[in-house]
Design a protein around this motif. Structure first.
Motif, PDB file in Angstrom:
ATOM      1  N   UNK A 118       9.115   2.747  -9.243  1.00 20.84           N
ATOM      2  CA  UNK A 118       8.722   1.341  -9.364  1.00 20.84           C
ATOM      3  C   UNK A 118       7.227   1.218  -9.689  1.00 20.84           C
ATOM      4  N   UNK A 119       6.904   0.115 -10.327  1.00 22.44           N
ATOM      5  CA  UNK A 119       5.502  -0.159 -10.649  1.00 22.44           C
ATOM      6  C   UNK A 119       5.129  -1.528 -10.112  1.00 22.44           C
ATOM      7  N   UNK A 120       3.894  -1.699  -9.725  1.00 21.38           N
ATOM      8  CA  UNK A 120       3.442  -2.980  -9.174  1.00 21.38           C
ATOM      9  C   UNK A 120       3.529  -4.106 -10.200  1.00 21.38           C
ATOM     10  N   UNK A 121       3.387  -3.760 -11.476  1.00 20.99           N
ATOM     11  CA  UNK A 121       3.418  -4.778 -12.524  1.00 20.99           C
ATOM     12  C   UNK A 121       4.785  -5.432 -12.625  1.00 20.99           C
ATOM     13  N   UNK A 122       5.840  -4.662 -12.366  1.00 25.25           N
ATOM     14  CA  UNK A 122       7.201  -5.181 -12.525  1.00 25.25           C
ATOM     15  C   UNK A 122       7.878  -5.526 -11.204  1.00 25.25           C
ATOM     16  N   UNK A 123       7.279  -5.159 -10.082  1.00 24.65           N
ATOM     17  CA  UNK A 123       7.933  -5.323  -8.780  1.00 24.65           C
ATOM     18  C   UNK A 123       8.163  -6.793  -8.437  1.00 24.65           C
ATOM     19  N   UNK A 124       9.404  -7.140  -8.116  1.00 25.47           N
ATOM     20  CA  UNK A 124       9.742  -8.491  -7.657  1.00 25.47           C
ATOM     21  C   UNK A 124      10.966  -8.375  -6.757  1.00 25.47           C
ATOM     22  N   UNK A 125      11.367  -9.502  -6.143  1.00 26.94           N
ATOM     23  CA  UNK A 125      12.526  -9.462  -5.253  1.00 26.94           C
ATOM     24  C   UNK A 125      13.811  -9.179  -6.011  1.00 26.94           C
TER      25      UNK A 125
END
Length: 569
Positions: A118-125
């Motif tokens: 995972x990457x912080x740029x794409x991370x969502x619920x």
């Protein structure tokens, strides 16, 4: 944004860093075991929010973990640990998070996360990785400066490690500083030992031989200075046709836009937002997210209160006292909550008004703020005589409340009347009776929304948003009415928003509406405040977020970037 892959090391013995290769090496005193502390920053971090499933927070300087109403927020952390060197043993490992604000819940859990992609740029619920088995639980004091989690059972050496931080404590989410914060970023702290025999790597010390670059010679550079002046001719005694620069007035920059005693800007337009509407997300947190996504501080922070609630709250005061992000409050109060407007006008709720007045004077001093009294009253009007909720009852309630607050010594409230701009109400015979009077109204406001679906109900541009009508003989349009009937009053667009009722949302639709705002706003000089209402789902199910599609967000950011909103409080 610069990723923080550097490894900050704090040795208890001598310590060396192989910066070029990104590795860590150790040195110590012969004949004794050497112990060192190695701190590794997070290479990725962010959090997910169940009530905002499409939102990403990877660029935020804050991490949130815990519950607020029905919203569950999970913080994710990724650490990449380099090889500590031959013979080095990891004795213990701690994840350390620095409290950003708020009080901490009495229990926080860190869990293992198997997914490292995972990457912080794409991370969502919508796509956050599964939270695995709990590793350890911390029970911090509510005002602890930092929280440490023991992850020694997981971190044994080099590798990529990802964790999730959660809390089950209701309505007490923790807020920590992220890798994007200027100080107190997340850290993975390792205590390591190595045998005394271990030698440092064969890094060659600097030699006494200078680099291959030749030293300067005594011979001047190839381009020799001459005794002849440059080819450019010296000035003549005859002045040029154009006046000398000294005699030409320097163009002046536009005057700085500032607000007066009624918060009316001398130039430009106040920019604001009411973020996170109809959700359990704390309003201050929602506003910070809105500001982060749009790229501009919301000079007006719009919140809502009713009845016996006391405000501004501590969080609201904090938001309007942040020197790095100057804001003023727009506080909406339904003073007649639980009763009728006529009762308020008759003095039945004077104790309520007096109590709030005392609270404001004690807790907010003389700092100016907007006070909206019962926004969108049209929807609550009962035109039957004696109902206590007629248009005239509303006007009397507004007048009584404003005058009593002033008599109580509340000198910093700037009163706003906020209509709802719905044609059905605008055309009624009683609509004009709602106006409380110029002596108690400082700003005339409106809440108004557009549909971005081409051909749909309430579809239109910014002009339509402000001036729509279905019968000019009965009502000329809201902006026309305000500027004609109350030409001396500044206009506050206290709520505005755009939704798309298309069966399948088309990003271009909202972007097209947003594209009309700036050029048409320029032709409405009486508008001095523009406050966006942001929600994923209003009472009618409309998604009024400015970022429901990338195209919409790009269009909205163009509005937010305009310099006319550079108004100094």
């Amino acid at each position: 944004m610069i990723r923080r892959h550097t490894r900050t090391l704090m040795p208890l013995a001598a310590l060396a860093i192989g910066a070029a290769a990104g590795t860590v090496t150790f040195s110590g005193t012969a004949g004794a075991e050497t112990t060192d502390i190695v701190r590794t920053g997070a290479s990725e971090d962010g959090y997910s929010s169940s009530s905002r499933p499409t939102y990403t927070f990877g660029t935020s300087d804050t991490l949130v973990a815990g519950r607020s109403g029905s919203d569950t927020m999970v913080t994710y952390l990724k650490f990449t640990v380099p090889s500590p060197g031959t013979g080095v043993t990891v004795k213990s490992a701690q994840v350390v998070l620095t409290r950003e604000s708020k009080t901490l819940p009495n229990a926080l859990t860190i869990s293992k996360v198997a997914d490292t992609a995972w990457t912080e740029k794409a991370l969502s619920a919508k796509n956050d990785p599964a939270v695995g088995a709990a590793v350890s639980t911390a029970k911090p004091k509510s005002d602890a400066a930092a929280v440490s989690f023991d992850v020694s059972s997981i971190v044994k050496g080099a590798g990529t490690y990802t964790f999730a931080v959660t809390s089950r404590v209701a309505n007490s989410p923790a807020r920590f500083r992220s890798a994007e914060a200027t100080t107190g970023q997340p850290a993975l702290t390792l205590t390591v030992t190595r045998p005394a025999a271990t030698k440092p790597p064969a890094t060659k010390p600097p030699t006494t031989t200078p680099p291959a670059t030749k030293p300067p010679t005594t011979t001047p550079p190839a381009t020799k200075p001459t005794t002849t002046p440059p080819a450019t001719k010296p000035p003549t005694t005859t002045p040029p046709a154009t006046k000398p620069v000294e005699a030409t007035p320097t163009p002046t920059t536009p005057a700085e836009c500032k607000v007066d005693a009624k918060l009316v800007p001398s130039c430009g337009v106040l920019w604001g937002a009411a973020a996170g509407g109809f959700s359990d997300v704390p309003r201050d947190e929602a506003l910070k997210t809105f500001e982060q996504k749009t790229g501009r501080t919301s000079t007006i922070y719009h919140t809502y209160h009713k009845g016996d609630e006391l405000f501004p709250t501590k969080d609201e005061i904090a938001m309007s006292s942040d020197p790095a992000s100057p804001r003023t409050l727009m506080l909406n109060w339904k003073v007649g909550y639980g009763t009728k407007w006529a009762n308020v006008a008759n003095g039945d709720q004077d104790a309520r008004i007096d109590r709030l007045s005392t609270y404001i004077k004690t807790n907010y001093g003389t700092k100016k703020f907007f006070m909206v009294l019962h926004h969108e009253p049209e929807n609550d009007v009962n035109a039957t005589a004696g109902s206590g909720m007629t248009a005239k009852d509303y006007a009397a309630m507004f007048r009584h409340t404003a005058l009593r607050m002033k008599a109580n010594g509340v000198t910093n409230a700037v009163f706003v009347v906020a209509y709802m701009n719905y044609e059905k109400w605008n055309n009624t015979s009683w609509w004009g009776d709602l106006y409380p009077g110029d002596d108690v109204v400082d700003w005339v406001g409106v809440d108004t929304y557009n549909n971005a679906q081409p051909g749909g109900f309430h579809y239109g541009d910014f002009n339509y948003l402000m001036n729509r009508t279905n019968d000019k003989a009965k009502f000329p349009g809201w902006y026309t009415w305000a500027t004609t009937k109350h030409p001396g009053k500044p206009i506050m667009v206290a709520e505005w928003g755009v939704y798309d009722s298309s069966a399948t949302v088309v990003g271009k639709n909202k972007a097209d509406v947003y594209a009309t705002v700036l050029p048409q706003l320029a032709k409405m000089p009486q508008i001095k405040g523009l406050v966006y209402f942001e929600t994923a789902k209003d009472q009618n199910g409309h998604d009024i977020r400015m970022d429901d599609t990338p195209e919409a967000l790009a269009g909205f950011k163009k509005i937010a970037a305009d310099p006319r909103f550079n108004v100094k409080l």
